[in-house]
Design a protein around this motif. Structure first.
Motif: not given
Length: 104
Positions: A99-104
């Motif tokens: 799971y790529p980490k994002s700002a959300q």
């Protein structure tokens, strides 16, 4: 009737006697307070021991009666989140999702 000096001397003796009694009363009150504190501490310790011993003694009394009827002890069971036994070869084909980490 005594003279004024005799009365003053008797009065001083009574005052000294009262001082001694007051000192003795103070000592005894201090000793009583210390013994009350000791009784309270021992009562607290006794309550702690009773809280531990009562459940254990009830359980052991029931166990003794049960052990007379049954010679075999029941085994306790526990649930663990970890697998008890697995083969490392079974885990070779397992891939974990990414799971790529994002700002959300």
């Amino acid at each position: 009737m005594g003279t004024l000096r005799d009365l003053q001397y008797a009065l001083q003796e009574k005052i000294e006697e009262l001082r001694q009694r007051d000192a003795l009363i103070d000592e005894l009150e201090l000793e009583l307070d210390q013994k009350d504190d000791l009784i309270q501490r021992l009562q607290n310790e006794l309550d702690k021991y009773r809280s531990v011993i009562k459940p254990a003694s009830k359980h052991s009394a029931g166990q003794c009666a049960g052990s007379l009827q049954e010679q075999q002890r029941t085994k306790r069971q526990a649930i663990s989140a970890e697998p008890t036994a697995f083969d490392i070869q079974d885990l070779n084909h397992v891939t974990l999702p990414f799971y790529p980490k994002s700002a959300q």
